[in-house]
Design a protein around this motif. Structure first.
Motif, PDB file in Angstrom:
ATOM      1  N   ASP A  32      13.715  17.902  -8.116  1.00 32.32           N
ATOM      2  CA  ASP A  32      14.676  17.997  -7.010  1.00 32.32           C
ATOM      3  C   ASP A  32      13.965  18.027  -5.664  1.00 32.32           C
ATOM      4  O   ASP A  32      14.383  17.371  -4.707  1.00 32.32           O
ATOM      5  N   ALA A  33      12.887  18.795  -5.580  1.00 38.34           N
ATOM      6  CA  ALA A  33      12.129  18.902  -4.334  1.00 38.34           C
ATOM      7  C   ALA A  33      11.532  17.548  -3.940  1.00 38.34           C
ATOM      8  O   ALA A  33      11.552  17.171  -2.762  1.00 38.34           O
ATOM      9  N   THR A  34      11.032  16.811  -4.913  1.00 35.47           N
ATOM     10  CA  THR A  34      10.481  15.482  -4.641  1.00 35.47           C
ATOM     11  C   THR A  34      11.562  14.546  -4.122  1.00 35.47           C
ATOM     12  O   THR A  34      11.348  13.806  -3.154  1.00 35.47           O
ATOM     13  N   ASN A  35      12.720  14.582  -4.738  1.00 34.53           N
ATOM     14  CA  ASN A  35      13.834  13.728  -4.293  1.00 34.53           C
ATOM     15  C   ASN A  35      14.300  14.090  -2.891  1.00 34.53           C
ATOM     16  O   ASN A  35      14.605  13.205  -2.082  1.00 34.53           O
ATOM     17  N   LEU A  36      14.343  15.382  -2.571  1.00 35.52           N
ATOM     18  CA  LEU A  36      14.727  15.807  -1.226  1.00 35.52           C
ATOM     19  C   LEU A  36      13.674  15.395  -0.199  1.00 35.52           C
ATOM     20  O   LEU A  36      14.010  15.011   0.930  1.00 35.52           O
ATOM     21  N   PHE A  37      12.412  15.459  -0.574  1.00 33.37           N
ATOM     22  CA  PHE A  37      11.315  15.008   0.277  1.00 33.37           C
ATOM     23  C   PHE A  37      11.475  13.532   0.621  1.00 33.37           C
ATOM     24  O   PHE A  37      11.422  13.139   1.786  1.00 33.37           O
ATOM     25  N   ILE A  38      11.717  12.717  -0.390  1.00 32.06           N
ATOM     26  CA  ILE A  38      11.903  11.275  -0.191  1.00 32.06           C
ATOM     27  C   ILE A  38      13.153  11.010   0.645  1.00 32.06           C
ATOM     28  O   ILE A  38      13.141  10.175   1.557  1.00 32.06           O
ATOM     29  N   GLU A  39      14.234  11.719   0.362  1.00 39.42           N
ATOM     30  CA  GLU A  39      15.476  11.551   1.112  1.00 39.42           C
ATOM     31  C   GLU A  39      15.269  11.878   2.593  1.00 39.42           C
ATOM     32  O   GLU A  39      15.755  11.163   3.475  1.00 39.42           O
ATOM     33  N   THR A  40      14.554  12.952   2.861  1.00 40.21           N
ATOM     34  CA  THR A  40      14.294  13.343   4.248  1.00 40.21           C
ATOM     35  C   THR A  40      13.438  12.302   4.956  1.00 40.21           C
ATOM     36  O   THR A  40      13.746  11.899   6.080  1.00 40.21           O
ATOM     37  N   LEU A  41      12.380  11.856   4.320  1.00 42.51           N
ATOM     38  CA  LEU A  41      11.508  10.852   4.941  1.00 42.51           C
ATOM     39  C   LEU A  41      12.226   9.535   5.180  1.00 42.51           C
ATOM     40  O   LEU A  41      11.932   8.832   6.148  1.00 42.51           O
ATOM     41  N   SER A  42      13.166   9.202   4.325  1.00 45.04           N
ATOM     42  CA  SER A  42      13.867   7.918   4.459  1.00 45.04           C
ATOM     43  C   SER A  42      14.764   7.872   5.692  1.00 45.04           C
ATOM     44  O   SER A  42      15.225   6.805   6.086  1.00 45.04           O
ATOM     45  N   LYS A  43      15.000   9.005   6.312  1.00 48.62           N
ATOM     46  CA  LYS A  43      15.824   9.052   7.525  1.00 48.62           C
ATOM     47  C   LYS A  43      15.046   8.638   8.769  1.00 48.62           C
ATOM     48  O   LYS A  43      15.629   8.487   9.837  1.00 48.62           O
ATOM     49  N   TYR A  44      13.737   8.469   8.640  1.00 50.70           N
ATOM     50  CA  TYR A  44      12.878   8.187   9.779  1.00 50.70           C
ATOM     51  C   TYR A  44      12.121   6.882   9.590  1.00 50.70           C
ATOM     52  O   TYR A  44      11.957   6.397   8.482  1.00 50.70           O
ATOM     53  N   ASN A  45      11.659   6.344  10.722  1.00 48.29           N
ATOM     54  CA  ASN A  45      10.808   5.162  10.665  1.00 48.29           C
ATOM     55  C   ASN A  45       9.590   5.414  11.550  1.00 48.29           C
ATOM     56  O   ASN A  45       9.460   6.477  12.166  1.00 48.29           O
ATOM     57  N   LEU A  46       8.713   4.445  11.638  1.00 49.93           N
ATOM     58  CA  LEU A  46       7.470   4.605  12.379  1.00 49.93           C
ATOM     59  C   LEU A  46       7.718   4.938  13.847  1.00 49.93           C
ATOM     60  O   LEU A  46       7.026   5.767  14.432  1.00 49.93           O
ATOM     61  N   ALA A  47       8.714   4.326  14.442  1.00 48.77           N
ATOM     62  CA  ALA A  47       9.024   4.584  15.843  1.00 48.77           C
ATOM     63  C   ALA A  47       9.429   6.043  16.083  1.00 48.77           C
ATOM     64  O   ALA A  47       9.222   6.574  17.176  1.00 48.77           O
ATOM     65  N   ASP A  48       9.960   6.685  15.083  1.00 50.73           N
ATOM     66  CA  ASP A  48      10.370   8.083  15.210  1.00 50.73           C
ATOM     67  C   ASP A  48       9.187   9.053  15.275  1.00 50.73           C
ATOM     68  O   ASP A  48       9.332  10.169  15.754  1.00 50.73           O
ATOM     69  N   VAL A  49       8.051   8.650  14.777  1.00 46.76           N
ATOM     70  CA  VAL A  49       6.920   9.569  14.679  1.00 46.76           C
ATOM     71  C   VAL A  49       5.755   9.235  15.601  1.00 46.76           C
ATOM     72  O   VAL A  49       4.740   9.940  15.604  1.00 46.76           O
ATOM     73  N   ILE A  50       5.897   8.172  16.365  1.00 47.72           N
ATOM     74  CA  ILE A  50       4.827   7.770  17.300  1.00 47.72           C
ATOM     75  C   ILE A  50       5.374   7.815  18.716  1.00 47.72           C
ATOM     76  O   ILE A  50       6.444   7.286  19.009  1.00 47.72           O
ATOM     77  N   ASP A  51       4.608   8.468  19.588  1.00 46.02           N
ATOM     78  CA  ASP A  51       4.999   8.537  21.013  1.00 46.02           C
ATOM     79  C   ASP A  51       4.694   7.235  21.713  1.00 46.02           C
ATOM     80  O   ASP A  51       3.787   6.555  21.523  1.00 46.02           O
TER      81      ASP A  51
END
Length: 51
Positions: A32-51
């Motif tokens: 379950d924790a792995t699936n939630l991890f993947i689900e959370t990461l899938s909400k973001y893209n590279l532009a979201d994490v780079i200034d």
């Protein structure tokens, strides 16, 4: 995405030699924790994490 997210031996059908396989309650929790991890990461893209 990675092909293999087997964070513990028991996630792998081929490599699982765990003697607690039939009675362990940790596997579904980690699954379950792995699936939630993947689900959370899938909400973001590279532009979201780079200034």
């Amino acid at each position: 995405m990675e092909d293999n997210l087997d964070i513990v031996e028991c996630f792998s059908f081929e490599k699982n030699k765990c003697s607690f396989n039939g009675c362990c309650k940790l596997k579904p929790i980690l699954y379950d924790a792995t699936n939630l991890f993947i689900e959370t990461l899938s909400k973001y893209n590279l532009a979201d994490v780079i200034d």
